[in-house]
Design a protein around this motif. Sequence first.
Motif, short mmCIF file in Angstrom:
data_model
loop_
_atom_site.label_atom_id
_atom_site.label_comp_id
_atom_site.label_asym_id
_atom_site.label_seq_id
_atom_site.Cartn_x
_atom_site.Cartn_y
_atom_site.Cartn_z
N ASP A 1 3.62 12.22 -0.30
CA ASP A 1 2.32 12.83 -0.56
C ASP A 1 1.54 11.98 -1.54
O ASP A 1 2.03 10.95 -2.05
CB ASP A 1 2.48 14.26 -1.07
CG ASP A 1 3.34 14.35 -2.33
OD1 ASP A 1 3.38 13.37 -3.12
OD2 ASP A 1 3.97 15.40 -2.54
N ALA A 2 0.30 12.38 -1.82
CA ALA A 2 -0.58 11.58 -2.68
C ALA A 2 -0.01 11.44 -4.09
O ALA A 2 -0.14 10.38 -4.73
CB ALA A 2 -1.97 12.22 -2.72
N GLN A 3 0.58 12.51 -4.62
CA GLN A 3 1.15 12.44 -5.96
C GLN A 3 2.26 11.39 -6.02
O GLN A 3 2.32 10.58 -6.94
CB GLN A 3 1.71 13.80 -6.37
CG GLN A 3 2.33 13.84 -7.77
CD GLN A 3 1.33 13.56 -8.87
OE1 GLN A 3 0.32 14.25 -8.97
NE2 GLN A 3 1.58 12.53 -9.66
N ALA A 4 3.14 11.40 -5.03
CA ALA A 4 4.24 10.43 -5.00
C ALA A 4 3.71 9.01 -4.84
O ALA A 4 4.24 8.07 -5.44
CB ALA A 4 5.20 10.77 -3.87
N ARG A 5 2.64 8.86 -4.02
CA ARG A 5 2.09 7.51 -3.85
C ARG A 5 1.52 6.98 -5.18
O ARG A 5 1.69 5.82 -5.50
CB ARG A 5 1.01 7.52 -2.76
CG ARG A 5 1.58 7.66 -1.36
CD ARG A 5 0.54 7.35 -0.29
NE ARG A 5 -0.51 8.38 -0.25
CZ ARG A 5 -0.44 9.50 0.46
NH1 ARG A 5 0.65 9.77 1.18
NH2 ARG A 5 -1.43 10.35 0.45
N ALA A 6 0.86 7.86 -5.93
CA ALA A 6 0.34 7.44 -7.23
C ALA A 6 1.49 7.11 -8.20
O ALA A 6 1.43 6.12 -8.95
CB ALA A 6 -0.56 8.53 -7.81
N ASP A 7 2.54 7.94 -8.18
CA ASP A 7 3.69 7.70 -9.07
C ASP A 7 4.40 6.40 -8.72
O ASP A 7 5.10 5.83 -9.56
CB ASP A 7 4.69 8.86 -8.94
CG ASP A 7 4.18 10.15 -9.54
OD1 ASP A 7 3.17 10.12 -10.26
OD2 ASP A 7 4.80 11.20 -9.28
#
Length: 485
Positions: free
Chosen positions: A472-478
């Motif tokens: 998801d987007a959060q994981a991609r940013a992390d």
Amino acid sequence: MVRGPARLGVVLVLACLVFASSAAISRTSATAAVGPFTGYLMAHFTGESATGEQIYLAHSQDGLNWRDLNGGAPVLLSTVGTRGVRDPALVRSPAGDRYWIVATDLRIASGTSWNDAANRGSTSLVVWESTDLVTWSAPRLVNVAGSIPGAGNAWAPEAIWNPATGDWVVYWATNAARNGVTKHRIYSARTSDFRTFTAAQLYIERPGTQGIIDTQIVEVPESVGGYRYYRASADGHITVEAANSVLGTWTTLGNLSHLGISNGATGGNVVEGPMWARFNGRDEWTLWLDQYATGRGYLPVTSTNLGSTGNFRTRGDYGMGGTRKRHGSILNLTAAEESRVLARWGTTAPTNRIQSYNYPDRYVRHANFDVRIDANVSPAQDAQFRLRPGLAGGSAYVSFESVNYPGYYLRQEGFDLVLAPTDGSTTFAADATFQRVAGLADGAWTSFRSYRYPDRYLRHYGYLLRLDPIGDAQARADATFRVTS
């Protein structure tokens, strides 16, 4: 056709030839299967600073002028025993297919007094092992002096191949009481693998209360000067002795008092840590001496005939590089060995930090060997890494080597990221290797895909680093970072 006694005679002659051939093999020099040599490698420590009592390397092309490797930083750190090492000895197997570093387990910088170090110190040696001279095992302790009654320490270890027994004689100085006198004597033990050792035996003792430390032996297969082996020891003088077998009878040749050099008995230039090296391609030797009393570092004295100490002369045409070299050893390098060493440590890779995409004030760092992202990292080197060619997969991948823990890499353990010393295994290499790809959250940044688990990426979660599938987007940013200077 040979018959009867004549045939028996031929058999006996053949048996004698086989025996002579076997004897010749047993007398083979430890370096007979290795060479020719093209350069020199020195292992040493630098002093009693925070990281000075660790393993440093220097390289020379002419045997007199030295250049610090790894940018003057240590290449190996001890994590066992006292967590410090001094007096490293570089050892090569007779076949040239294995190497060891054997060192004193001692760290004065931790606050240990010299009295405690000599009388209540470690009786173990620290050992590293390698098959290529650049990838080293984790350090291990070997308690060589523990069986010596009242042993206070084990200092300045060395090792020499003994063709008479087909194994190594490891020797070192131990301070202990014997016949009512407590002083340093040289003890020895034998080993074939630097793991299992015979019981310690007394090897060298000086008369009366005179102690002896820092013995180092050099082999001269051509017996230049009349002997096969020569040793130098710090025993008030720098005494030079000679023998034709490692464990045989040694003859005293003299000392270096004619050069105004002693180990304190007669003053003058007071030195310690004698360190032998042969010049490549010629019958000339250097005996390096650490001018510890004045802090001037190593001084070379050279000779073309070791049979008389009167042949030694001091040299002024030398350079020791940027770091102070303390008691170590020198290994003559083949072209292949030199190429590997210089490729690994000859050029200093830039120091980088790894910045978080969604927490740009935080950087990847190690803390107690765990890995996380933090702001305002102190000490700053905890967040500094050198991006090396992948330990697995080569130049298409990267591995993250710690700046202040050289030889330690970021690796996954159960999908958690830790800082750990390389053990040379293929498993470690795979766990510590990543592929740089376009940032999952921003193509101008970078993400790191695991070599071993290509469906997982390096990411932070609760500020801790781990390997995760990204969904998801959060994981991609992390999972997005920037490599900065």
